[in-house]
Scaffold this motif. Structure first.
Motif, PDB file in Angstrom:
ATOM      1  N   ASN A 182       0.851  -1.198   0.000  1.00 31.43           N
ATOM      2  CA  ASN A 182       0.000   0.000   0.000  1.00 31.43           C
ATOM      3  C   ASN A 182       0.879   1.238   0.000  1.00 31.43           C
ATOM      4  OD1 ASN A 182      -2.859  -1.133   0.448  1.00 31.43           O
ATOM      5  ND2 ASN A 182      -1.562  -2.195   1.933  1.00 31.43           N
ATOM      6  N   SER A 189       1.987  10.738   7.224  1.00 32.27           N
ATOM      7  CA  SER A 189       1.170   9.628   7.702  1.00 32.27           C
ATOM      8  C   SER A 189      -0.293   9.778   7.289  1.00 32.27           C
ATOM      9  CB  SER A 189       1.253   9.546   9.231  1.00 32.27           C
ATOM     10  OG  SER A 189       0.717  10.711   9.819  1.00 32.27           O
ATOM     11  N   TYR A 245      -1.928   7.823   4.166  1.00 31.71           N
ATOM     12  CA  TYR A 245      -2.124   6.375   4.175  1.00 31.71           C
ATOM     13  C   TYR A 245      -3.572   6.023   3.910  1.00 31.71           C
ATOM     14  CZ  TYR A 245      -2.237   1.559   5.840  1.00 31.71           C
ATOM     15  OH  TYR A 245      -2.408   0.207   5.939  1.00 31.71           O
ATOM     16  N   LEU A 247      -0.981  10.236  15.457  1.00 34.81           N
ATOM     17  CA  LEU A 247      -0.064   9.121  15.670  1.00 34.81           C
ATOM     18  C   LEU A 247       1.395   9.539  15.577  1.00 34.81           C
ATOM     19  CD1 LEU A 247      -1.888   6.283  13.673  1.00 34.81           C
ATOM     20  CD2 LEU A 247      -1.836   6.664  16.143  1.00 34.81           C
ATOM     21  N   ASP A 248       1.674  10.492  14.749  1.00 38.72           N
ATOM     22  CA  ASP A 248       3.066  10.837  14.504  1.00 38.72           C
ATOM     23  C   ASP A 248       3.386  12.255  14.951  1.00 38.72           C
ATOM     24  OD1 ASP A 248       3.888   8.389  13.398  1.00 38.72           O
ATOM     25  OD2 ASP A 248       2.844   8.889  11.528  1.00 38.72           O
ATOM     26  N   LEU A 258       6.618  -3.453   9.819  1.00 40.31           N
ATOM     27  CA  LEU A 258       5.888  -2.195   9.767  1.00 40.31           C
ATOM     28  C   LEU A 258       6.874  -1.037   9.740  1.00 40.31           C
ATOM     29  CD1 LEU A 258       3.143  -3.054  12.399  1.00 40.31           C
ATOM     30  CD2 LEU A 258       3.043  -3.302   9.917  1.00 40.31           C
ATOM     31  N   ARG A 259       6.676  -0.191   8.784  1.00 38.17           N
ATOM     32  CA  ARG A 259       7.538   0.978   8.650  1.00 38.17           C
ATOM     33  C   ARG A 259       6.721   2.234   8.941  1.00 38.17           C
ATOM     34  NH1 ARG A 259       8.047   4.143   4.333  1.00 38.17           N
ATOM     35  NH2 ARG A 259       7.091   2.578   2.977  1.00 38.17           N
ATOM     36  N   GLY A 260       7.133   2.975   9.938  1.00 36.06           N
ATOM     37  CA  GLY A 260       6.447   4.214  10.277  1.00 36.06           C
ATOM     38  C   GLY A 260       6.575   5.198   9.145  1.00 36.06           C
ATOM     39  N   LEU A 261       5.498   5.951   8.922  1.00 35.02           N
ATOM     40  CA  LEU A 261       5.535   6.911   7.828  1.00 35.02           C
ATOM     41  C   LEU A 261       6.273   8.177   8.218  1.00 35.02           C
ATOM     42  CD1 LEU A 261       1.877   6.419   6.597  1.00 35.02           C
ATOM     43  CD2 LEU A 261       3.976   5.474   5.645  1.00 35.02           C
ATOM     44  N   THR A 304      10.601   4.823  12.020  1.00 36.24           N
ATOM     45  CA  THR A 304      10.488   3.618  12.833  1.00 36.24           C
ATOM     46  C   THR A 304      10.189   2.409  11.948  1.00 36.24           C
ATOM     47  OG1 THR A 304       9.646   4.903  14.682  1.00 36.24           O
ATOM     48  CG2 THR A 304       9.242   2.533  14.724  1.00 36.24           C
ATOM     49  N   GLU A 337       7.023  -5.739   3.998  1.00 39.44           N
ATOM     50  CA  GLU A 337       7.056  -4.475   4.725  1.00 39.44           C
ATOM     51  C   GLU A 337       5.819  -3.655   4.400  1.00 39.44           C
ATOM     52  OE1 GLU A 337      10.847  -2.308   5.506  1.00 39.44           O
ATOM     53  OE2 GLU A 337       9.915  -0.885   4.140  1.00 39.44           O
ATOM     54  N   ARG A 338       5.236  -3.111   5.445  1.00 41.28           N
ATOM     55  CA  ARG A 338       4.022  -2.316   5.273  1.00 41.28           C
ATOM     56  C   ARG A 338       4.235  -0.950   5.895  1.00 41.28           C
ATOM     57  NH1 ARG A 338      -0.765  -4.825   4.379  1.00 41.28           N
ATOM     58  NH2 ARG A 338      -0.723  -7.078   4.115  1.00 41.28           N
ATOM     59  N   PRO A 339       3.712   0.107   5.215  1.00 42.07           N
ATOM     60  CA  PRO A 339       3.698   1.421   5.867  1.00 42.07           C
ATOM     61  C   PRO A 339       2.623   1.415   6.942  1.00 42.07           C
ATOM     62  CG  PRO A 339       2.637   1.547   3.725  1.00 42.07           C
ATOM     63  CD  PRO A 339       3.174   0.160   3.838  1.00 42.07           C
ATOM     64  N   PHE A 340       2.937   1.971   8.048  1.00 41.94           N
ATOM     65  CA  PHE A 340       1.986   1.942   9.152  1.00 41.94           C
ATOM     66  C   PHE A 340       2.323   3.084  10.083  1.00 41.94           C
ATOM     67  CE2 PHE A 340       0.110   0.208  13.091  1.00 41.94           C
ATOM     68  CZ  PHE A 340      -1.161  -0.078  12.606  1.00 41.94           C
ATOM     69  N   ALA A 341       1.392   4.020  10.189  1.00 37.64           N
ATOM     70  CA  ALA A 341       1.683   5.223  10.953  1.00 37.64           C
ATOM     71  C   ALA A 341       1.943   4.917  12.420  1.00 37.64           C
ATOM     72  CB  ALA A 341       0.520   6.209  10.810  1.00 37.64           C
ATOM     73  N   GLY A 342       1.245   3.935  12.923  1.00 37.85           N
ATOM     74  CA  GLY A 342       1.417   3.645  14.350  1.00 37.85           C
ATOM     75  C   GLY A 342       2.478   2.623  14.620  1.00 37.85           C
ATOM     76  N   ALA A 343       3.480   2.543  13.753  1.00 35.52           N
ATOM     77  CA  ALA A 343       4.505   1.510  13.918  1.00 35.52           C
ATOM     78  C   ALA A 343       5.203   1.630  15.264  1.00 35.52           C
ATOM     79  CB  ALA A 343       5.528   1.610  12.786  1.00 35.52           C
ATOM     80  N   HIS A 344       5.354   2.870  15.744  1.00 34.07           N
ATOM     81  CA  HIS A 344       6.070   3.026  17.010  1.00 34.07           C
ATOM     82  C   HIS A 344       5.237   2.557  18.198  1.00 34.07           C
ATOM     83  CE1 HIS A 344       3.636   6.674  16.558  1.00 34.07           C
ATOM     84  NE2 HIS A 344       3.674   6.775  17.884  1.00 34.07           N
ATOM     85  N   LEU A 345       3.961   2.309  17.953  1.00 31.08           N
ATOM     86  CA  LEU A 345       3.129   1.774  19.030  1.00 31.08           C
ATOM     87  C   LEU A 345       3.109   0.245  19.043  1.00 31.08           C
ATOM     88  CD1 LEU A 345       0.017   4.137  18.748  1.00 31.08           C
ATOM     89  CD2 LEU A 345       1.949   4.299  20.335  1.00 31.08           C
TER      90      LEU A 345
END
Lengths: 301, 655
Positions: free
Chosen positions: A4, A93, A96, A197-198, A238-241, A245, B31-39
């Motif tokens: 995505n 972010s 998304y 979130l960010d 999971l890669r933070g936008l 992270t 790998e996925r984009p995920f805004a809450g990855a740090h959570l």
């Protein structure tokens, strides 16, 4: 290649076209009248205050001067406009869009913002738009009223793009909120649309602080269904936008922990806002925007 | 390794391709984009770990397949260390395998537990493995005495069975005899290509002897040179109980010393006595036993390690009375003019026999008194009293040897004194016209001795009664035909001892018999008979015990019951390994010991002539086709990979 990817252009999906969509949303919302907290020329007496040089001498209360030998001016409460200041989080972010969502979070926030703007303008209140982050094409819309103001806001929302990293760029939040803190007058309504979130540490307190000086604030947390539920299974990376992270985890194992962390985050925001008279509205992009707008209207009434 | 073999094995380098493919396939989790990855907390990727293990298994199978492919490419060219036979034009061969099963083959290789015998057995199996239909195989065991384990046969299964039934032993070594036996087994076979393969350490105790294979008419291949590596060994030859002490006799091979080691005597697991071993290469060690250990089975140990462990342990047995020969001679009449012992005693001493000589004044009248003697020589006795006759009869019944010289006293026996059971009639003493022995009248084996007695200068002689003369076998006859030396077997069922009679006394004045060189030969021949009848308590391993009693015989040793070989009434049992044996003869059981042969501790190999060492008849490094094994392994790997992939395909995919 990711499953995505965040597209360079905003993924409007089923939320387009913004103008029509926002009108439909606005029409579905009973806005009702709201009283302005602005005191000035009007028909209903609102009390006295000390005279200050420059005050209109027409409102100088001569009877009070003779009775108390003090210069007091009369104040009146009147039906008037309340400026609506929209703050839309356009950081990376917000671009998304998960598989369960009709569009990107920014697109959903844009619909909400446009609908709120239309409602406010229809009520005669001026509306301003500020972006938090965003691509190079984003431009804020100063507070103004009238049909043209709605068109400018819609145009600004239609051309906006997600971009920027609020975690890495600490001044991003200051740039967005600084103008509002300085210019928003008493009684202004500030609606912040963000995934929350960010944002950097302390963002909740800084945003809640806008509610001082008689301003009303409402924060709409706009989450994608993926973010609200973590529907993945098995091992995911999971890669933070924002913030860079990257975490590799077993989604089945850590789902509950994530949701607990998310709830803790929301509770922290809620505590900070409620303490300042504000309110947190939780929204998922898969929800009906009408419900969200109605909730916001209820929150700022 | 040849260049072609190296090329074949280089195929194994292709293993890098499945490795690279595995690395490429081993992508990260999606790998996925995920805004809450740090959570999201990081967590051990359980499913992914399982996937990695499967990937590794798959990679291992693929790598093994490539390596197997390389092996398949190189296997026809691979040479491994094993014995093989060379054939001229593919013709059948006749091969005699001389397998050394002597004690020296129990020596272990340095730093290991494999013995030389084990390696030789493996070599023999390898040789049989390279044999084909039509090849004739014979197996000869080189432990003394050499034995035929398998007569020449083309039945390879029988050869393998015979080989598998060949145990190691502690015998001495007789390589020459074994090779001669092997030659006899295959020399007459129809195969044109005949050969002898020796699997031995060549340590036969004669390192300076003539080179092995010298003058052999058949090609001799002394295989397995690793068997002939240098080694040192010491061992216990005997352990005798002497009252409250034990005397342990040690022996060492060349270059080996027992210094620094310790000799212990144990009762079970308890050490009851200990003493340092002699400083030199063997010798005697005396140990004193504590009082409470006065009885019971004791075992002597030579502590420490050397090449052969089997000879470092020996059972302690009561000191066996040294085998002895009793000499009954009248010193007053037989003494030489110069004095000293009777001439008969001096002659026996001159033979340097390994038996003790015990001069006694008269024939004992109790059987017990004769029990310790292997043989008795009686010179001109005046007959035998009834008690003496009983004693002598029992002595002969148990296999004793008696030599009686008849003279004037024999002819003048007092009343009641006879020579039964040797002679049934009396003896006459009278003048003789015959000057000496007749060469023609002698037994074939005594002809040489008879030639030395042709002129004895005797004026008189003893004459046997005709009935007695008929019952004796004449070994040497007078020139008139009368027996000069005669022998008959006396005892139950003919299994008893022999009685020899000489019709001249051993007195110097009676004749020149004792002065003739043949006299020593005569005594030596009798002594040989004596020793042949002896059944000593301790015997060299491999040397048979001979039982002449004719009764039941059973021998139980360390390896179980021994086979008894019978030749008429005579029974023989050869102990193959050192140790204690329970010997039961006619219901009476006694302990006997088979002792190691000191020569087997000499592990220096004998030289080998150059030609037999050539590889014309065989090779230590054979080319072995193991392609089918490698191909089978390759197919197994491929099947395992397919099974693994099918199994993985059935599992739900992990996202």
């Amino acid at each position: 290649m990711t499953a995505n990817p965040i597209r360079a252009a905003l993924d409007w999906g089923g939320l387009a076209p913004l103008r029509l969509r926002s009108k439909l949303v606005a029409e579905g919302v009973y806005a009702g009248g709201h009283r302005s907290a602005r005191r000035g020329a009007g028909v209903e007496f609102g009390g006295h205050r000390e005279y200050a040089p420059g005050d209109d001498l027409r409102w100088l209360d001569r009877r009070s001067l003779m009775r108390h030998e003090r210069l007091l001016v009369r104040q009146f409460e009147t039906e008037t406009d309340r400026a609506l200041r929209l703050v839309v989080d356009a950081t990376a972010s917000m671009g998304y869009r998960g598989s369960l969502a009709p569009g990107a979070k920014l697109a959903f926030a844009a619909v909400i913002a446009a609908a709120l703007a239309r409602i406010a303008i229809a009520s005669g209140d001026p509306v301003g738009l500020t972006f938090l982050g965003g691509g190079p094409n984003v431009r804020s819309v100063p507070v103004s009223g009238g049909r043209e103001a709605f068109e400018r806001i819609v145009a600004a929302l239609e051309t906006c793009e997600a971009g920027g990293d609020a975690l890495l760029d600490g001044a991003l939040l200051d740039r967005a909120l600084g103008g509002i803190s300085r210019a928003a007058r008493r009684g202004s309504i500030v609606v912040v649309l963000s995934d929350l979130l960010d944002l950097p540490v302390g963002a909740a307190d800084r945003i809640a602080a806008i509610a001082s000086r008689g301003r009303v604030i409402s924060v709409v947390q706009t989450l994608d269904p993926d973010e609200a539920r973590l529907p993945f299974s098995g091992t995911v990376r999971l890669r933070g936008l924002e913030g860079g992270t990257v975490v590799e985890t077993d989604a089945d194992t850590t789902r509950e922990q994530y949701l607990a962390s998310l709830r803790a985050l929301q509770n922290a925001w809620e505590r900070a806002l409620v303490a300042r008279g504000g309110r947190l509205v939780r929204a998922e992009t898969s929800e009906d925007p009408v419900r969200i707008v109605r909730s916001v209207a209820e929150a700022v009434r | 390794m040849s260049f072609v073999t190296a090329i074949g094995l280089a195929v194994a380098l292709l293993v890098v391709f499945p490795y690279m493919a595995h690395r490429l396939r081993r992508r990260r989790a999606e790998e996925r984009p995920f805004a809450g990855a740090h959570l999201v907390p990081a967590a051990p990727p359980r499913a992914r770990r399982r996937s990695q293990l499967e990937d590794r298994a798959l990679f291992a199978l693929r790598a093994a397949s490539v390596i197997a492919l390389a092996g398949l490419a190189a296997s026809p060219l691979v040479r491994c260390s094993r014995l093989s036979l060379h054939r001229e034009g593919g013709a059948s061969i006749a091969m005699a395998i001389v397998l050394d099963d002597s004690m020296s083959m129990r020596a272990t290789f340095a730093g290991g537990t494999t013995t030389r015998f084990d390696r030789a057995m493996r070599g023999a199996r390898e040789l049989l493995g390279s044999a084909r239909e039509g090849d004739a195989i014979a197996i000869v065991l080189a432990g003394a005495p050499p034995r035929v384990a398998l007569a020449a046969t083309t039945d390879l299964a029988a050869a393998r069975a015979a080989l598998s039934e060949t145990p190691p032993s502690d015998r001495g070594t007789d390589l020459d005899g074994a090779i001669a036996m092997a030659r006899a087994l295959v020399s007459q076979l129809p195969q044109v290509d005949r050969r002898i393969v020796v699997l031995s350490d060549l340590a036969d105790g004669h390192p300076d002897g003539p080179p092995l294979g010298e003058g052999e008419s058949l090609p001799v291949w002394v295989a397995l040179p690793e068997l002939r590596e240098d080694a040192k060994d010491c061992g216990i030859i005997s352990a005798d109980r002497l009252g409250v002490g034990v005397r342990v006799t040690l022996a060492c091979g060349p270059g080996a010393v027992s210094a620094g080691r310790e000799v212990t005597v144990r009762a079970g697991d308890d050490v009851v006595a200990r003493a340092p071993a002699p400083m030199g290469a063997g010798g005697d060690v005396s140990l004193t036993l504590p009082g409470e250990r006065d009885k019971g089975d004791l075992v002597a140990h030579l502590e420490g390690m050397d090449a052969i462990a089997a000879d470092d342990v020996a059972a302690v047995v009561p000191e066996a009375a040294a085998p002895a020969i009793a000499i009954v001679a009248d010193a007053t009449e037989e003494a030489t003019a110069t004095g000293g012992a009777p001439i008969l005693e001096q002659a026996m001493t001159a033979l340097h026999l390994d038996v003790a000589l015990r001069p006694i004044p008269a024939v004992p009248d109790r059987a017990e008194d004769l029990a310790g003697f292997l043989g008795v020589i009686v010179d001109d006795p005046p007959g035998l009293t009834p008690e003496e006759r009983r004693a002598v009869g029992a002595f002969l019944d148990r296999g004793g040897e008696l030599l009686v010289a008849l003279g004037p006293h024999a002819a003048a026996a007092p009343l009641g004194a006879t020579f039964e059971p040797v002679l049934s009639r009396g003896v006459a003493w009278g003048e003789t016209k015959a000057k000496g022995a007749a060469e023609a009248g002698a037994a074939p084996r005594r002809a040489d001795a008879a030639s030395r007695f042709t002129d004895l200068g005797a004026r008189s002689r003893a004459t046997l009664a005709p009935e007695d003369a008929k019952s004796f076998a004449t070994l040497i006859a007078w020139s008139d035909g009368a027996p000069l030396v005669a022998k008959r077997t006396v005892g139950t069922l003919g299994a008893g001892g022999d009685a020899w009679v000489v019709t001249l006394p051993f007195a110097v004045g009676a004749s020149d018999l004792t002065l003739r060189p043949g006299f020593l030969g005569l005594l030596a021949a009798w002594a040989d008979e004596v020793r042949a009848h002896a059944v000593p308590v301790r015997i060299d391993v491999g040397v048979p015990w001979v039982f002449r009693s004719g009764g039941s015989v059973a021998v139980d040793g360390p390896g179980g019951a021994l086979g008894i070989a019978r030749d008429g009434p005579v029974a023989r049992a050869a102990p193959p390994v050192i140790g204690v044996y329970e010997v039961t003869v006619a219901g009476k059981t006694e302990r006997r010991v088979a002792a190691p042969i000191p020569a087997e501790m000499n592990l220096r190999p004998r030289k080998v002539v150059a030609a037999p060492q050539s590889h014309a008849v065989g090779d230590d490094h054979a080319s072995v086709d193991v392609s089918w094994v490698v191909a089978l392994a390759l197919l197994t790997f491929v099947a395992a990979e397919l099974a693994l992939r099918v199994d993985r395909a059935r599992r739900p995919e992990v996202t």
